[in-house]
Design a protein around this motif. Structure first.
Motif, PDB file in Angstrom:
ATOM      1  N   SER A  72       0.797  -1.229   0.000  1.00  0.00           N
ATOM      2  CA  SER A  72       0.000   0.000   0.000  1.00  0.00           C
ATOM      3  C   SER A  72       0.828   1.277   0.000  1.00  0.00           C
ATOM      4  O   SER A  72       0.328   2.347   0.358  1.00  0.00           O
ATOM      5  CB  SER A  72      -0.969   0.027   1.205  1.00  0.00           C
ATOM      6  OG  SER A  72      -1.848  -1.067   1.135  1.00  0.00           O
ATOM      7  N   TYR A 103       2.542   4.450  -1.879  1.00  0.00           N
ATOM      8  CA  TYR A 103       2.120   5.220  -3.039  1.00  0.00           C
ATOM      9  C   TYR A 103       3.133   5.075  -4.162  1.00  0.00           C
ATOM     10  O   TYR A 103       4.352   5.123  -3.936  1.00  0.00           O
ATOM     11  CB  TYR A 103       1.943   6.694  -2.681  1.00  0.00           C
ATOM     12  CG  TYR A 103       0.888   6.927  -1.624  1.00  0.00           C
ATOM     13  CD1 TYR A 103      -0.457   6.691  -1.902  1.00  0.00           C
ATOM     14  CD2 TYR A 103       1.236   7.381  -0.349  1.00  0.00           C
ATOM     15  CE1 TYR A 103      -1.433   6.904  -0.941  1.00  0.00           C
ATOM     16  CE2 TYR A 103       0.262   7.587   0.613  1.00  0.00           C
ATOM     17  CZ  TYR A 103      -1.066   7.349   0.318  1.00  0.00           C
ATOM     18  OH  TYR A 103      -2.026   7.549   1.271  1.00  0.00           O
ATOM     19  N   ASP A 147       5.808   7.775  -4.484  1.00  0.00           N
ATOM     20  CA  ASP A 147       6.836   7.666  -3.451  1.00  0.00           C
ATOM     21  C   ASP A 147       7.810   6.533  -3.775  1.00  0.00           C
ATOM     22  O   ASP A 147       9.016   6.653  -3.556  1.00  0.00           O
ATOM     23  CB  ASP A 147       6.195   7.422  -2.081  1.00  0.00           C
ATOM     24  CG  ASP A 147       5.414   8.618  -1.583  1.00  0.00           C
ATOM     25  OD1 ASP A 147       5.671   9.737  -2.080  1.00  0.00           O
ATOM     26  OD2 ASP A 147       4.544   8.434  -0.712  1.00  0.00           O
ATOM     27  N   LEU A 199       8.142   5.973   7.255  1.00  0.00           N
ATOM     28  CA  LEU A 199       7.086   6.960   7.026  1.00  0.00           C
ATOM     29  C   LEU A 199       5.761   6.275   6.716  1.00  0.00           C
ATOM     30  O   LEU A 199       4.707   6.666   7.231  1.00  0.00           O
ATOM     31  CB  LEU A 199       7.489   7.877   5.873  1.00  0.00           C
ATOM     32  CG  LEU A 199       6.529   9.028   5.557  1.00  0.00           C
ATOM     33  CD1 LEU A 199       6.444   9.999   6.741  1.00  0.00           C
ATOM     34  CD2 LEU A 199       6.980   9.771   4.299  1.00  0.00           C
ATOM     35  N   HIS A 200       5.829   5.239   5.904  1.00  0.00           N
ATOM     36  CA  HIS A 200       4.599   4.509   5.553  1.00  0.00           C
ATOM     37  C   HIS A 200       4.053   3.752   6.761  1.00  0.00           C
ATOM     38  O   HIS A 200       2.834   3.629   6.928  1.00  0.00           O
ATOM     39  CB  HIS A 200       4.881   3.542   4.413  1.00  0.00           C
ATOM     40  CG  HIS A 200       3.656   2.856   3.899  1.00  0.00           C
ATOM     41  ND1 HIS A 200       2.591   3.536   3.356  1.00  0.00           N
ATOM     42  CD2 HIS A 200       3.301   1.533   3.877  1.00  0.00           C
ATOM     43  CE1 HIS A 200       1.642   2.679   3.009  1.00  0.00           C
ATOM     44  NE2 HIS A 200       2.052   1.464   3.314  1.00  0.00           N
ATOM     45  N   GLN A 201       4.959   3.262   7.607  1.00  0.00           N
ATOM     46  CA  GLN A 201       4.518   2.561   8.820  1.00  0.00           C
ATOM     47  C   GLN A 201       3.718   3.497   9.720  1.00  0.00           C
ATOM     48  O   GLN A 201       2.684   3.109  10.278  1.00  0.00           O
ATOM     49  CB  GLN A 201       5.742   2.029   9.565  1.00  0.00           C
ATOM     50  CG  GLN A 201       5.409   1.141  10.757  1.00  0.00           C
ATOM     51  CD  GLN A 201       6.672   0.648  11.443  1.00  0.00           C
ATOM     52  OE1 GLN A 201       7.511   1.440  11.868  1.00  0.00           O
ATOM     53  NE2 GLN A 201       6.814  -0.668  11.531  1.00  0.00           N
ATOM     54  N   LYS A 202       4.178   4.739   9.843  1.00  0.00           N
ATOM     55  CA  LYS A 202       3.447   5.719  10.649  1.00  0.00           C
ATOM     56  C   LYS A 202       2.085   6.011  10.030  1.00  0.00           C
ATOM     57  O   LYS A 202       1.080   6.159  10.749  1.00  0.00           O
ATOM     58  CB  LYS A 202       4.264   7.003  10.769  1.00  0.00           C
ATOM     59  CG  LYS A 202       5.522   6.855  11.601  1.00  0.00           C
ATOM     60  CD  LYS A 202       6.299   8.163  11.666  1.00  0.00           C
ATOM     61  CE  LYS A 202       7.554   8.017  12.516  1.00  0.00           C
ATOM     62  NZ  LYS A 202       8.339   9.285  12.556  1.00  0.00           N
ATOM     63  N   ASP A 203       2.057   6.088   8.698  1.00  0.00           N
ATOM     64  CA  ASP A 203       0.788   6.325   8.002  1.00  0.00           C
ATOM     65  C   ASP A 203      -0.175   5.169   8.252  1.00  0.00           C
ATOM     66  O   ASP A 203      -1.368   5.377   8.486  1.00  0.00           O
ATOM     67  CB  ASP A 203       1.049   6.501   6.509  1.00  0.00           C
ATOM     68  CG  ASP A 203      -0.217   6.860   5.737  1.00  0.00           C
ATOM     69  OD1 ASP A 203      -0.952   7.755   6.173  1.00  0.00           O
ATOM     70  OD2 ASP A 203      -0.470   6.240   4.693  1.00  0.00           O
ATOM     71  N   LEU A 204       0.355   3.944   8.219  1.00  0.00           N
ATOM     72  CA  LEU A 204      -0.489   2.766   8.482  1.00  0.00           C
ATOM     73  C   LEU A 204      -1.005   2.765   9.916  1.00  0.00           C
ATOM     74  O   LEU A 204      -2.152   2.375  10.166  1.00  0.00           O
ATOM     75  CB  LEU A 204       0.292   1.482   8.201  1.00  0.00           C
ATOM     76  CG  LEU A 204       0.553   1.151   6.731  1.00  0.00           C
ATOM     77  CD1 LEU A 204       1.408  -0.110   6.621  1.00  0.00           C
ATOM     78  CD2 LEU A 204      -0.754   0.952   5.976  1.00  0.00           C
ATOM     79  N   ASP A 205      -0.151   3.191  10.853  1.00  0.00           N
ATOM     80  CA  ASP A 205      -0.588   3.255  12.252  1.00  0.00           C
ATOM     81  C   ASP A 205      -1.785   4.189  12.399  1.00  0.00           C
ATOM     82  O   ASP A 205      -2.748   3.893  13.120  1.00  0.00           O
ATOM     83  CB  ASP A 205       0.559   3.736  13.149  1.00  0.00           C
ATOM     84  CG  ASP A 205       1.619   2.665  13.357  1.00  0.00           C
ATOM     85  OD1 ASP A 205       1.299   1.469  13.168  1.00  0.00           O
ATOM     86  OD2 ASP A 205       2.760   3.018  13.702  1.00  0.00           O
ATOM     87  N   GLN A 206      -1.743   5.329  11.707  1.00  0.00           N
ATOM     88  CA  GLN A 206      -2.862   6.269  11.752  1.00  0.00           C
ATOM     89  C   GLN A 206      -4.110   5.666  11.103  1.00  0.00           C
ATOM     90  O   GLN A 206      -5.227   5.840  11.601  1.00  0.00           O
ATOM     91  CB  GLN A 206      -2.477   7.566  11.049  1.00  0.00           C
ATOM     92  CG  GLN A 206      -1.395   8.356  11.777  1.00  0.00           C
ATOM     93  CD  GLN A 206      -0.994   9.614  11.037  1.00  0.00           C
ATOM     94  OE1 GLN A 206      -1.334   9.797   9.872  1.00  0.00           O
ATOM     95  NE2 GLN A 206      -0.260  10.496  11.698  1.00  0.00           N
ATOM     96  N   GLN A 207      -3.908   4.949  10.003  1.00  0.00           N
ATOM     97  CA  GLN A 207      -5.037   4.300   9.336  1.00  0.00           C
ATOM     98  C   GLN A 207      -5.651   3.226  10.231  1.00  0.00           C
ATOM     99  O   GLN A 207      -6.875   3.065  10.265  1.00  0.00           O
ATOM    100  CB  GLN A 207      -4.585   3.687   8.015  1.00  0.00           C
ATOM    101  CG  GLN A 207      -4.205   4.690   6.952  1.00  0.00           C
ATOM    102  CD  GLN A 207      -3.805   4.021   5.645  1.00  0.00           C
ATOM    103  OE1 GLN A 207      -4.441   3.063   5.206  1.00  0.00           O
ATOM    104  NE2 GLN A 207      -2.740   4.508   5.035  1.00  0.00           N
TER     105      GLN A 207
END
Length: 298
Positions: free
Chosen positions: A66, A68, A71, A90-98
């Motif tokens: 998942s 982008y 990126d 960075l993507h891991q943090k985005d996934l945590d928020q999701q």
């Protein structure tokens, strides 16, 4: 005769087959500067290098996680261990928020399921008064301001309150209806100061200023409840309910909450009214005696 250069090139169909992507995907990647062929001839035929296979494989692997595409492409253009890790972190943090957002949505869905399960139970004893315990409930209230109530007035008042809550970043879902004041009911004018309410979250700060409305507490305690098919502003069942309360020697101890359990979205050809629960706070006889005794001792 194949040359060394020809052995190192792949057609778009060959690259698509090897990496198990569609030709359309490779064309999209080319047009959007994600993954371009090494050569495109004058007829538009795309040729890829076998050395590009690891890049396409990595693009597919990261896309499956998942990330982008833009990126991914930017990272591959300037890649080392540090930049590769930075992209994933960075993507891991985005996934945590999701995940947190999904957990909140799941919680809200679970609450709806439990709500409808309770609604099924309430449907099983229609117009049968019974006792129920409630905690403190914070209500965002707005008076109707008219005696001749209608569905139009009810729905507009309800949405005014929901919009007000939304403007204050307060999420309200279930828990809405009408609030009728006991003094008006006893005076034979139950709609006089009545109005709509939506239930606020338990942790709502009651000191907040709420324009054009009021924050009212429906206090914790014992309530006589009766489930009816009627609009929240319909007062036709009040006589029956309050007569039952008197027959049980209960004492009314506050304002009536008329909560809509199933609204217009659940109407059938046979039923064209809301399914509501009348809730009247009471003092049980023993509590009334204790209160009276305390007053005399004072």
């Amino acid at each position: 005769m194949n040359t060394k250069h020809e052995d190192a090139t792949l057609t778009i169909s060959e690259m698509a087959r090897i990496c198990r992507v569609s030709r359309q995907t490779l064309i999209y990647y080319d047009k959007n500067n994600i993954f371009k062929p090494v050569y495109t001839n004058k007829n538009g035929y795309r040729l890829y290098s076998i050395y590009q296979i690891p890049f396409l494989r990595e693009i597919c692997a990261l896309k499956d996680k998942s990330l982008y595409l833009k990126d991914i492409a930017t990272n591959l253009d300037n890649r080392n261990i540090e930049t590769a890790m930075d992209l994933l972190i960075l993507h891991q943090k985005d996934l945590d928020q999701q995940i947190l957002a999904l957990q909140e949505k799941k919680r809200a869905i679970t609450e709806r399921i439990l709500y409808y399960q309770q609604a099924e139970i309430e449907l099983s004893h229609l117009e049968q008064p019974y006792l129920k315990q409630f905690p403190d409930r914070n209500l965002l209230f707005q008076a109707w301001g008219c005696q001749d109530m209608s569905r139009r007035q009810m729905h507009i008042s309800h949405m005014n309150l929901r919009n007000l809550a939304h403007d204050m970043d307060i999420e309200v879902d279930f828990g809405w209806g009408a609030l009728l004041f006991d003094t008006d009911i006893q005076a034979g004018e139950p709609i006089r100061h009545a109005g709509a309410y939506v239930r606020l979250p338990d942790d709502f700060d009651m000191t907040k200023t709420v324009p054009d409305s009021q924050c009212i507490i429906a206090p914790a305690g014992t309530y006589v409840c009766m489930n009816v098919y009627a609009m929240p502003y319909d007062t036709s069942f009040l006589g029956q309910l309050y007569q039952w309360i008197r027959e049980q020697n209960y004492t009314v101890n506050g304002n009536l909450v008329n909560e809509c359990i199933l609204d217009t979205t659940f109407y059938t050809k046979e039923r064209q009214t809301d399914f509501c629960q009348l809730q009247v706070p009471i003092l049980l006889p023993e509590n009334t005696d204790k209160q009276n005794t305390g007053e005399k001792n004072d």
